[in-house]
Design an enzyme around this catalytic site. Structure first.
Site, short mmCIF file in Angstrom:
data_model
loop_
_atom_site.label_atom_id
_atom_site.label_comp_id
_atom_site.label_asym_id
_atom_site.label_seq_id
_atom_site.Cartn_x
_atom_site.Cartn_y
_atom_site.Cartn_z
N GLU A 146 9.49 -4.14 10.55
CA GLU A 146 9.66 -2.97 10.04
C GLU A 146 10.33 -1.98 11.16
OE1 GLU A 146 7.14 -1.12 7.19
OE2 GLU A 146 8.09 0.58 7.19
N ASP A 206 0.79 -1.28 -0.20
CA ASP A 206 0.04 0.06 0.05
C ASP A 206 0.70 1.38 -0.07
OD1 ASP A 206 0.87 -0.18 2.77
OD2 ASP A 206 -1.15 0.06 3.35
N LYS A 238 -0.93 -9.29 2.96
CA LYS A 238 -0.40 -8.88 4.06
C LYS A 238 -1.27 -7.97 4.86
CE LYS A 238 3.06 -5.92 3.79
NZ LYS A 238 2.30 -4.69 4.85
#
Ligand code: KIV
Length: 271
Positions: free
Chosen positions: A189, A51, A120
């Site tokens: 992340e 995204d 995801k």
């Protein structure tokens, strides 16, 4: 990589097996046919239609405005360019948070309307039930922990996550919960490298790091960052492997100069 390996379509089983064998998993993002085609030809293992599309392609200031229809549109284009890599569709903000039914419906769209093999979604314990239901319905799920950009308003900016014992313990717990719920892999992340290393040791499913150090089972970068075509900002964890924006500007300038001076089109371009 041998020619034989190149032909085999990458699946969740291949990804899990790579962890067992200690082979690093390579992953990049793609949002269109030509980029997906070129990256797949290079032999990448996983292509994520992230995204991040919203920021690096559509020009939004965050990922929040991205819609399911935009994700489906771009995932279809990516799938047309890919033969070998596993393609994963990223569930956009509010496509899985409202209800389990809506989440299943939207995740199902990626597999029914495109050739993506998995989805995801961001979050830990709060998406465990959704992960369990998707997995049980035959939709492979990649988790995403640490700095989850859809929660940027809650975090108050793009900041490293999992610093301090309590925050680290929570991310480790979330990783276990996602694995137990059926996730086949987890993106980590912007978490400290030693925390990512510990999670990677503790889980039997692969971890894919972005700003999470070298000990993860694989790495992902946003392609537009590493090729240098997105200039608004570059996170510290990005290594620029090319600076294509410079080449693009030079090529466009040369074209304009040649049109204006009558050099282009030449005889060889003229019927
Ligand atoms: O949207 C995206 O590109 C991502 C990657 C950075 C993991 O989520």
């Amino acid at each position: 990589m041998s020619q034989e390996t190149k032909k085999i379509k990458v699946t969740t089983a291949v990804i899990r097996d790579m962890k067992k064998k200690g082979e690093k998993i390579t992953m990049l993002t793609a949002y269109d046919y030509p980029t997906a085609f070129l990256i797949d030809q290079s032999g990448i293992d996983v292509l994520l239609v992230g995204d991040s599309l919203g920021m690096v392609v559509l020009g939004y200031t965050s990922t929040l405005p991205v819609t399911m229809d935009e994700m489906i549109h771009h995932t279809k284009a990516v799938c047309r360019g890919v033969q070998r890599a596993m393609v994963i569709g990223d569930m956009p903000f509010m496509s899985y948070q409202i209800s389990v039914e809506a989440a299943l419906h939207n995740a199902g769209r990626f597999l029914k309307e495109t050739d993506a093999q998995a989805v995801k979604l961001e979050g830990g314990r709060e998406v465990a039930e959704i992960t369990r239901r998707m997995t049980a319905s035959g939709i492979p799920v990649m988790g995403h922990l640490g700095l989850t950009p859809q929660s940027i308003q809650q975090f108050g900016g793009f900041k490293i996550q999992g610093k301090g014992d309590e925050a680290a313990r929570r991310i480790i717990e979330d990783a276990h919960i996602l694995e137990e719920a059926g996730a086949f892999s987890i993106v980590l992340e912007c978490v400290p490298g030693d925390l990512a290393a510990e999670i990677t040791r503790l889980l039997s499913i692969p971890t894919i790091g972005i700003g999470a150090g070298v000990e993860c089972d694989g790495q992902v970068l946003v392609t537009n960052d590493m090729l240098g075509t997105f200039e608004r900002f570059t996170p510290r964890f990005v290594k620029k492997y090319a600076n294509l924006s410079i080449q693009m500007r030079e090529a466009v300038k040369q074209y304009m100069d040649e049109v204006r001076s009558g050099i282009f089109p030449g005889k060889e371009h003229t019927f």
